[in-house]
Design a protein around this motif. Structure first.
Motif, PDB file in Angstrom:
ATOM      1  N   LYS A   9       0.820  -1.213   0.000  1.00  0.00           N
ATOM      2  CA  LYS A   9       0.000   0.000   0.000  1.00  0.00           C
ATOM      3  C   LYS A   9       0.857   1.267   0.000  1.00  0.00           C
ATOM      4  CE  LYS A   9      -3.866  -2.241   2.382  1.00  0.00           C
ATOM      5  NZ  LYS A   9      -4.771  -2.212   3.552  1.00  0.00           N
ATOM      6  N   TYR A  96      -5.671 -13.705  -3.410  1.00  0.00           N
ATOM      7  CA  TYR A  96      -6.035 -13.904  -2.005  1.00  0.00           C
ATOM      8  C   TYR A  96      -4.822 -14.281  -1.161  1.00  0.00           C
ATOM      9  CZ  TYR A  96     -11.016 -13.158  -2.381  1.00  0.00           C
ATOM     10  OH  TYR A  96     -12.242 -12.560  -2.543  1.00  0.00           O
ATOM     11  N   LYS A  99      -3.589 -10.875  -0.484  1.00  0.00           N
ATOM     12  CA  LYS A  99      -4.482 -10.213   0.480  1.00  0.00           C
ATOM     13  C   LYS A  99      -4.212 -10.707   1.899  1.00  0.00           C
ATOM     14  CE  LYS A  99      -9.318  -8.926   1.217  1.00  0.00           C
ATOM     15  NZ  LYS A  99      -9.285  -9.050   2.686  1.00  0.00           N
ATOM     16  N   ASP A 103      -2.968  -8.428   4.941  1.00  0.00           N
ATOM     17  CA  ASP A 103      -3.798  -8.335   6.153  1.00  0.00           C
ATOM     18  C   ASP A 103      -3.054  -8.796   7.398  1.00  0.00           C
ATOM     19  OD1 ASP A 103      -5.834  -7.390   4.580  1.00  0.00           O
ATOM     20  OD2 ASP A 103      -6.940  -9.292   4.508  1.00  0.00           O
ATOM     21  N   SER A 158      -8.418  -6.963  -9.189  1.00  0.00           N
ATOM     22  CA  SER A 158      -7.969  -6.428  -7.892  1.00  0.00           C
ATOM     23  C   SER A 158      -9.109  -5.717  -7.173  1.00  0.00           C
ATOM     24  CB  SER A 158      -6.792  -5.472  -8.100  1.00  0.00           C
ATOM     25  OG  SER A 158      -5.665  -6.153  -8.611  1.00  0.00           O
ATOM     26  N   PHE A 162      -9.945  -6.912  -3.532  1.00  0.00           N
ATOM     27  CA  PHE A 162      -9.543  -6.038  -2.430  1.00  0.00           C
ATOM     28  C   PHE A 162     -10.644  -5.070  -1.993  1.00  0.00           C
ATOM     29  CE2 PHE A 162      -5.549  -7.301  -4.467  1.00  0.00           C
ATOM     30  CZ  PHE A 162      -4.918  -7.880  -3.380  1.00  0.00           C
ATOM     31  N   VAL A 259      -1.540  -6.075  -9.068  1.00  0.00           N
ATOM     32  CA  VAL A 259      -1.891  -5.772  -7.673  1.00  0.00           C
ATOM     33  C   VAL A 259      -1.086  -4.578  -7.182  1.00  0.00           C
ATOM     34  CG1 VAL A 259      -1.871  -6.615  -5.299  1.00  0.00           C
ATOM     35  CG2 VAL A 259      -2.584  -8.138  -7.154  1.00  0.00           C
TER      36      VAL A 259
END
Length: 283
Positions: A9, A96, A99, A103, A158, A162, A259
């Protein structure tokens, strides 16, 4: 010793997106590919088996054997379905995995990856169908619209994962999502597609060389069946399986870079990662 964590991010330029994609594969490659295989192994095996049967049938087609023709057509149909299912599972399992990695700050929970992949299968399939129809319609309109729809839809998967969107919701958000960043998205998608195509083509070269060599040796034969016999040659079949495996491996580069590109644009539009990092300072 703690494993190095890659922050998704944040903003990145083209060079950083590509280099970080390879860095992610270097750090997480083994578990990343094993996770994908755990989910997509069956459709991949069915697709490869169908391809092998198709190629063996090709070597028998010259005999005008009706059963060979029917078997070849059936194997093509099964191969197409299995390949499409495999692509859906590869995309979902890969995203995933990322992800779960994000996370849990570098820790991937395999049960989450498997459960989420299965739960989102039909939504992703629906998105793929809608995206395919849009790209087909764009191609029919003098081709040029494809250069706009293709970059936008490349981030749709994505958005689906997401932002937990539906198939139609992901398609609807794609074009607004890249608004103001079209040329950046287009540049990254275009360069990465060329890079992956070239790398994937490398895996096809051994099979192509072997094919031309076998055909050259058979051209002097008066038996047409001998000319087409290389399709059932075990070495040629193995080289083609290796080629498919290599292309699927390099396809993961496209998945990962998309991504990174999604989070790059999302950060520039919403500052999500920056806000999360600021909030974490007070904890």
């Amino acid at each position: 010793m703690n494993k190095e964590y890659i922050e998704f991010k944040r903003e990145r330029d083209l060079g950083s997106i590509i280099s970080d994609a390879f860095k992610f594969i270097r750090l997480e490659g083994k578990q990343f590919f094993l996770s994908i295989l755990k989910v997509a192994a069956i459709p991949i095996v069915v697709a490869v088996a169908s391809m092998i049967y198709y190629m063996i049938s090709m070597s028998s087609i010259i005999t005008e054997d009706a059963s060979a023709v029917i078997g070849m057509i059936g194997s093509v149909f099964i191969m197409m379905i299995a390949y499409l299912v495999a692509i859906v599972f590869i995309n979902l399992a890969g995203m995933y995995y990322i992800k779960s990695y994000i996370d849990n700050k570098g820790v991937v929970i395999q049960e989450e990856v498997v459960a989420n992949t299965k739960a989102k299968f039909w939504s992703f399939t629906g998105f793929g169908i809608l995206a395919g129809l849009i790209l087909f319609a764009s191609a029919m309109l003098c081709v040029l619209p494809v250069f706009y729809t293709w970059p936008a839809l490349s981030l749709g998967a994505s958005i689906l994962v997401f932002q937990n969107e539906t198939a139609s919701g992901a398609v609807g958000k794609c074009f607004n999502f890249i608004s103001g960043y079209f040329w950046e998205v287009f540049g990254v998608v275009f360069v990465v597609s060329i890079l992956v195509s070239v790398l994937g083509y490398v895996f096809q070269i051994p099979a192509m060389i072997y094919q031309f060599a076998k055909m050259g040796l058979s051209m002097g034969s008066d038996d047409p069946a001998e000319v087409f016999g290389f399709f059932s040659d075990p070495i040629y079949l193995i080289l083609n399986v290796v080629s498919i495996a290599g292309q699927l491996m390099f396809y993961s580069i496209t998945l990962i870079t998309n991504v990174f590109l999604y989070f790059d644009v999302n950060e520039k539009k919403n500052l999500t990662g920056t806000i999360e990092r600021i909030d974490s300072l007070g904890q």
